[in-house]
Design a protein around this motif. Sequence first.
Motif, PDB file in Angstrom:
ATOM      1  N   PRO A 119       0.812  -1.223   0.000  1.00 25.28           N
ATOM      2  CA  PRO A 119       0.000   0.000   0.000  1.00 25.28           C
ATOM      3  C   PRO A 119       0.847   1.276   0.000  1.00 25.28           C
ATOM      4  N   ALA A 120       1.899   1.287   0.811  1.00 28.60           N
ATOM      5  CA  ALA A 120       2.761   2.473   0.888  1.00 28.60           C
ATOM      6  C   ALA A 120       3.490   2.702  -0.429  1.00 28.60           C
ATOM      7  N   VAL A 121       3.949   1.615  -1.046  1.00 26.59           N
ATOM      8  CA  VAL A 121       4.651   1.738  -2.329  1.00 26.59           C
ATOM      9  C   VAL A 121       3.708   2.261  -3.406  1.00 26.59           C
ATOM     10  N   ALA A 122       2.508   1.660  -3.492  1.00 27.16           N
ATOM     11  CA  ALA A 122       1.540   2.054  -4.521  1.00 27.16           C
ATOM     12  C   ALA A 122       1.148   3.526  -4.376  1.00 27.16           C
ATOM     13  N   ILE A 123       0.914   3.944  -3.140  1.00 24.47           N
ATOM     14  CA  ILE A 123       0.506   5.337  -2.907  1.00 24.47           C
ATOM     15  C   ILE A 123       1.653   6.299  -3.199  1.00 24.47           C
ATOM     16  N   ARG A 137       1.926   5.529 -12.274  1.00 24.31           N
ATOM     17  CA  ARG A 137       2.986   4.535 -12.478  1.00 24.31           C
ATOM     18  C   ARG A 137       2.572   3.143 -12.017  1.00 24.31           C
ATOM     19  N   PHE A 138       1.267   2.942 -11.821  1.00 26.03           N
ATOM     20  CA  PHE A 138       0.830   1.632 -11.333  1.00 26.03           C
ATOM     21  C   PHE A 138       1.163   0.503 -12.302  1.00 26.03           C
ATOM     22  N   ASP A 139       1.238   0.820 -13.576  1.00 31.41           N
ATOM     23  CA  ASP A 139       1.586  -0.212 -14.564  1.00 31.41           C
ATOM     24  C   ASP A 139       2.931  -0.857 -14.248  1.00 31.41           C
ATOM     25  N   GLU A 140       3.823  -0.093 -13.590  1.00 30.41           N
ATOM     26  CA  GLU A 140       5.121  -0.663 -13.215  1.00 30.41           C
ATOM     27  C   GLU A 140       4.974  -1.706 -12.102  1.00 30.41           C
ATOM     28  N   LEU A 141       3.893  -1.603 -11.336  1.00 31.23           N
ATOM     29  CA  LEU A 141       3.647  -2.553 -10.247  1.00 31.23           C
ATOM     30  C   LEU A 141       2.726  -3.690 -10.649  1.00 31.23           C
ATOM     31  N   ARG A 142       2.048  -3.533 -11.769  1.00 28.84           N
ATOM     32  CA  ARG A 142       0.978  -4.463 -12.124  1.00 28.84           C
ATOM     33  C   ARG A 142       1.432  -5.916 -12.162  1.00 28.84           C
ATOM     34  N   SER A 143       2.553  -6.186 -12.825  1.00 31.43           N
ATOM     35  CA  SER A 143       3.003  -7.582 -12.951  1.00 31.43           C
ATOM     36  C   SER A 143       3.306  -8.175 -11.577  1.00 31.43           C
ATOM     37  N   GLY A 144       3.951  -7.374 -10.722  1.00 35.92           N
ATOM     38  CA  GLY A 144       4.254  -7.851  -9.378  1.00 35.92           C
ATOM     39  C   GLY A 144       2.990  -8.079  -8.571  1.00 35.92           C
ATOM     40  N   PHE A 145       2.030  -7.154  -8.679  1.00 33.00           N
ATOM     41  CA  PHE A 145       0.770  -7.280  -7.950  1.00 33.00           C
ATOM     42  C   PHE A 145      -0.010  -8.502  -8.415  1.00 33.00           C
ATOM     43  N   ASP A 146      -0.090  -8.697  -9.728  1.00 34.43           N
ATOM     44  CA  ASP A 146      -0.842  -9.835 -10.270  1.00 34.43           C
ATOM     45  C   ASP A 146      -0.249 -11.167  -9.805  1.00 34.43           C
TER      46      ASP A 146
END
Length: 416
Positions: free
Chosen positions: A151-155, A161-170
């Motif tokens: 949550p802290a990283v995403a915020i 820039r969420f697309d940079e996290l998408r693969s990791g989140f999925d």
Amino acid sequence: HISPSLWINGLLAIISDLSSDSSEEIRTKIPPLIALYTKQLQSAREKTLLSAKFVLFIRDSSESVRVAAAESLVTLCTSLDPSSNLVTVIPAARQLLNDQSELTRTTMKKNIGPLVAQLGKQADRSLVSQYCNALFSTDANVAYAAAYSFPAVAISIGPDRFDELRSGFDQASASREFMVRRTLAYGIIEYATILGSEDLYEASMNFLKDIPSVAIGVLTNLDRIIEFFIDKKEDFFFALQNPKRFKEWRLRMEISKQLRKCQKYYKKEDLVEIAKQLVIDDVWVVRNDAVNSFIDLMDEDDIEFVGMLVNGKEYYIREEAANIIRLLPEDLLINNEIGIIKALRKLSDDKVANVRIEAAKATRVLLKIMEDNEDLKELDEKFKNDIDVDVVYSINNDIEDENGGGDNEEEEEEGD
């Protein structure tokens, strides 16, 4: 305590000397000291001079020293301005992530989440990518630590820039480690605004349909999640239905709490039927909360259910009948006076003292509302002459905790 600013030159000399000390135990203590002292300094120049010494320890020959540096890097990052972080912290993080020692690399991976969160938009793609690698690491401890900071990283890096996290989140959302999925589920309300509407809906549904230990994360904040999907609120109703399907009592209690919170979204008559199931739950804490939900949702038509509880086979069900009577709104009490007093009479003759205790509490409360009721006065006298001292105490003393019950009972029944 003396401010390090007063002896900065001496401090720099001491750290330079200790960086080459023969004892690795002594050198191991220096990275956290540098981070701590840097935080206390006021001058940007002094901060830069002191933090530059940190580099000596990320290249130390001792693994324990480099591990200490990895553990201290986030603290150092909070102490420096953006330009110093670019010069000192980010290069140090990259070096530690590629360290020859697995323990050093693992330690840095566990701290990569808080570091990226602290750097925020300063964190470049490569560092965010390293964080994503930590999210789906085969090391459960690394993956869990990364999920905890999601949550802290995403915020901090923002929705753009969420697309940079998408693969990791999925990948983390489908992790084999349930603790990783559970952690993401609990935190979803914090990063809900960062996810797109479709991503939030899909993630919430997947977590709710996951094993109970994961589903509880979203269930705890279900009312807040539904706010994002008012037009799809019916899609989430399944999460509240049939609470008995969950063996874990904590989920059933969360469902009870959500019944009260979600009444603005669903029909009370649908929710009260679920509350009725929980009022007769095997576990005291669930029943205790469910009584509050039932009282909050019930209307005149549900008084009949109280009569059914009075005739319950299990003593604890009859206890809850008395608890509900005690908490009934005044208008329902007055409108159903005859039936309520009849129920209390039956409970006053119960063979189980705990039931009579709750009935005595209810009688005492009702007498304050209907002071001139002769039937209640008669019951009052009956309880005062009961053979059980706790029943007598209950009728003679005001209730301190209107929710009833006790710690010992909860402990006995928590092993559901």
